[in-house]
Write a protein that holds these residues in place. Sequence first.
Motif: not given
Length: 774
Positions: A194-208
């Motif tokens: 939730h670090a970049l919400e509301p713009a996007m939601t990250l998943r663990p392991g995703q390239s930022i």
Amino acid sequence: MDSDTLISGNNVKEENGSSSNSTPGEHKSFTEFARDKLDSAGRELRRRLPIAGQIGAQLIYPRHLLLQSTPTHQADVVLIFPKGIPDGMLLWLLQKLRGSRPRLKVCVRHHASSHCSAFYITASDDVLLQTAEEMHLPKLLKPEFGGGYKEFTVRDMHCFQKSTSGGELLNSQERSALVKYVLEAARAEPGDEHALEPAMTLRPGQSIVPACVSRGVISSMFPLHDHAALDSLRKKWVKTFFSPQPLDEICEYFGVKIAMYFAWLGHYTQSLTVPAFVGVVFWIWIGTASDYWKDIAQVLFSLFNVLWACVYLETWKRYSNVLAYRWGTLDQRDELLVEPRPLFQGEMSVSPVTGRPEPHYPAWRRRVWRHTVSLPVMSLCLAVAAGATFAILRAQDWWENTIGYFNWIPRALLAIIIAIEEEAYVRIAKWLNDKENYRLETKYENHLIVKIALFQFVNSFMSLFYMAFYLQDMDKLKEQLAVLLITRQIIGNLKESALPYLIENLRLAKICSEVFGALSPSKVQTSEQLAELFEKEKTSEPPEMLINGEEKRRDSEPAVGQKVIHQAELESQLFKYAGTFGEYLEMLTQLGHVVLFSASFPLAAACAALNNAAEIRADAFKLCHVMQRPFAHRVATIGTWQHAMEAMVALSVLVNCALIGLSGPVHRLLPDATSAQTVLFIAALEHVVLISVVALRMAIPEIPAWLATEMAKVEFQRREAINAAHAPILSECTSGEDIRSRDVTPPTPRCDVIVTPDRKKINIGKIPEIPPFS
């Protein structure tokens, strides 16, 4: 009259008097004499029409502004963020990038012209060398070590050319690619969702970083231009129309993928001269020949074009292998050893090959989606496109035969519908490709090529097939083919190069106006004043805030009372290069126009050759003047485009044989033949041509004999160099762990300093060793 007018009038009189008593020979050069005259005329114009001075200065100097901007040092890659992005997102991203391993140097700056924040990113030579080893970057060996390309290892750094330091070993294109690799290695961890919400939601392991670019959190990411190398390319490539392309310099600056495209386009254009010449001869001959010889000419020219296309493709394979060997990409690594593409999704697990954590996605899920969703959706889109085009063509014929007025209305409607269909289908194809979730970038692009090329084929050739096989009107087919070839090429070049160049100049003019302020008639700088201003900005070093704790330079602050325009800020306003996908697609369509319906329009190859001669320089101009510098990619071939062209040639055999049977030459040449005999004759002719095509492919080897000999020679020299250097290097080793067998490159001493043959020491830090590759 006021004092300003009197002063300006006296100045004009003095200038007129001095110019009337002097000659061009009294000046230093004719250029300076002409420039003085233009400045004098400009001042008079500004006196009479003040706004003209503002408009002229802002439109004349933007390109000069880009070339003379203050270079941005200590930056290889720039990340631009949209306006209004929350500070919390910037701080979180900054923390993630700073905490990446290996460590990056990140500088935060504010662009005054666009009111955007930016990260300027670079890395030390030690980090880049370590990353080059991790990426298995091929570099040229010194002749005494066998020559040729070998995957770089820090332990064997002294064996490579230009290995005095990391700064000399790596060029600007390689540095930016390495920094991009490190950026893409920063992945989200549990708790970052939730670090970049509301713009996007990250998943663990995703390239930022790639995820932020795809979702608009990062508006653009690009490497900076090297003005010296870019200026050399402009002189040798863009401004020389009849000179060979400097492919090696293009490869060194833009990377192998872009260089391979221009090599292919140059080879294709050169090969087109053969059917162009033959087509002109046939066109002249057909104009004066009898009907009997016209039929023979049509058959011969159709078969010649098909065989030419086959020979062209096989010769390109040979040439591409030569280029791949020259640029060190002929022997590509196994797919399982290549890092997954940044946007590849899956559960994080340990790779059984490399032992490193990476996303894993079951292959059966991809196959299920492809066969149950992608294939039906693609088939439906193709059917809708073909049906809509056929219906509008039928309506166009009815309109012309019944109404007879405003015949442009159905044509305009067809063009609008085709444009809407293309835009919608490209979005659908990308969505389907994203859902299929391919691990490698090459696989992702190859499947996207198949999806879009099929739809483009239906959109581009449906009208031609309608006229050739439904109406069976060769005259109308010839007219339509000529219109498509000429108009599409002219509009394409204007849309790809001229229009972006004009828009970009307006953007730069806006920046020029904002930086230098409103240019009143009394404050408009002359060319000498602007040049002096740029020199002052170059020599000045304003302070800058470096987030990593070092004091550098801050681009948004003025220097000695002057506003500065920095390279990175200007390049952020340039257009992003969309890649070679659209260029290949355009040329594939053109090849279809040349080989599919060549019998109806013999001048098609000549029109294509003339267009491509201009297309090469237009694409070069676009890369060197209009676009941001793209990231480099290493490829061995042009990929699926080669298979697409082979499929086009195979289809051309069927189409040309069918045209020969339907358009009448067989009936006129064999008047006594029945319908069954005609079909058998066409089928036999088709099989003969197909067998000839297969025989040509088998007769022309993909790797030339001299190249195979050269590869064996380099391998032999490398083994001899290893054997000669094996014993002395082993005697220098202090640990038994460094002893390797003779079939690999010998290791250097395990230490933190590399000693080159000229005894210069290079501090590389403690970098984990990776077994060398031979």
